[in-house]
Design a protein around this motif. Sequence first.
Motif, short mmCIF file in Angstrom:
data_model
loop_
_atom_site.label_atom_id
_atom_site.label_comp_id
_atom_site.label_asym_id
_atom_site.label_seq_id
_atom_site.Cartn_x
_atom_site.Cartn_y
_atom_site.Cartn_z
N SER A 1 0.66 -1.50 -0.04
CA SER A 1 0.16 -0.10 -0.36
C SER A 1 1.12 1.56 0.18
O SER A 1 1.41 1.40 0.86
N GLY A 2 0.44 2.02 -0.86
CA GLY A 2 0.97 3.77 -1.18
C GLY A 2 -0.55 4.36 -0.88
O GLY A 2 -0.49 4.69 -1.25
N GLU A 3 0.32 5.61 -0.09
CA GLU A 3 -0.91 6.63 -0.13
C GLU A 3 -1.27 7.60 -0.29
O GLU A 3 0.06 8.37 -0.75
N THR A 4 -2.16 8.24 -0.75
CA THR A 4 -2.16 8.97 -1.39
C THR A 4 -2.63 10.47 -0.34
O THR A 4 -2.50 10.31 0.93
N VAL A 5 -2.16 11.76 -0.86
CA VAL A 5 -1.90 12.70 0.46
C VAL A 5 -3.16 13.71 -0.16
O VAL A 5 -3.43 14.66 0.47
N ARG B 1 -11.04 15.18 -4.57
CA ARG B 1 -11.47 13.55 -5.73
C ARG B 1 -10.31 13.63 -6.58
O ARG B 1 -9.34 12.49 -6.57
N ASP B 2 -10.27 14.32 -7.45
CA ASP B 2 -9.71 14.78 -8.54
C ASP B 2 -7.80 14.49 -8.13
O ASP B 2 -7.42 13.72 -8.84
N VAL C 1 -5.92 5.46 0.82
CA VAL C 1 -6.91 6.46 0.39
C VAL C 1 -7.70 6.34 1.88
O VAL C 1 -8.03 5.84 2.29
N PRO C 2 -7.05 7.81 2.79
CA PRO C 2 -7.71 8.36 3.86
C PRO C 2 -9.74 7.93 3.59
O PRO C 2 -10.25 8.64 2.39
N THR C 3 -10.20 7.99 4.57
CA THR C 3 -11.61 7.62 4.91
C THR C 3 -12.35 9.21 4.83
O THR C 3 -12.01 9.66 6.53
N MET C 4 -12.21 10.03 3.69
CA MET C 4 -13.14 11.04 4.48
C MET C 4 -14.43 11.13 2.51
O MET C 4 -13.92 10.13 1.51
N ALA D 1 -13.00 9.31 -4.70
CA ALA D 1 -11.99 8.77 -5.03
C ALA D 1 -11.57 7.20 -5.65
O ALA D 1 -11.39 6.69 -6.80
N THR D 2 -12.47 6.66 -4.08
CA THR D 2 -12.12 5.75 -4.32
C THR D 2 -12.85 4.42 -5.42
O THR D 2 -12.74 3.65 -6.18
#
Length: 220
Positions: A58-62, A66-67, A87-90, A96-97
């Motif tokens: 897993s590599g995380e987005t910051v 959404r775009d 992807v963080p829960t928001m 985005a997911t």
Amino acid sequence: MKFFLDTANIAEIEEAASWGVLAGVTTNPTLYAREGGKLADFHDHLKRICDIVDGPVSGETVGLHRDEIVREGEALSAIAPNLIVKVPTMPEGLAATKALSDKGIKVNMTLCFTVPQAMLAARSGASYISPFVGRFDDISEDGIDQLSQVVTALANYDFGHDVEVIAASIRSANHVTQAALMGADIATVPFAVLKNLVKHPLTDRGLESFLADWEKVKNA
Ligand code: E4P
């Protein structure tokens, strides 16, 4: 239960992989920063991990929109076939997911704490959901009970795609025991916890006496 390592440290990943027990790795911005990671090296670092690990990394987005998250996710996903976009829960993360999973890109929804959050993550198309245990304990709430609620609730439904629960923010062997007993699919653990999982004082004592007795056999 499968074991993932919760680290961005290459040496730890190589060592755990050599034990034959490593099914995946989870990283996050904090773990990468802890390794002295630089922005310019981020993708190369993840690529090195993906090459070592025979399983999802897993590599995380910051990004917060959404775009942005989708753009980051697409770039991360291009690093290697086993790269999973975290992807963080928001709300923007859910959108985005959905977009990423519609494109066939697997998402690990992170910073998940409650049943409704996990349910929404699954509905948005997340393949992995990471309920955090230790951070609940840190605020004097029962992280294992919260994880158990998530595991039970998700099992009630068919989301039309595979959803695996990653017990995250694991601090101890007991966390792993409890997560395994409730049937969590995966535990992602720091290397220090992984090393502790192997150990037991009775194992040490038993080995010591076996070796001492073997000396007697050799000298008999
Ligand atoms: C999950 O994937 C996270 O990287 C991790 O488990 C967070 O754990 P922490 O609470 O120890 O930072």
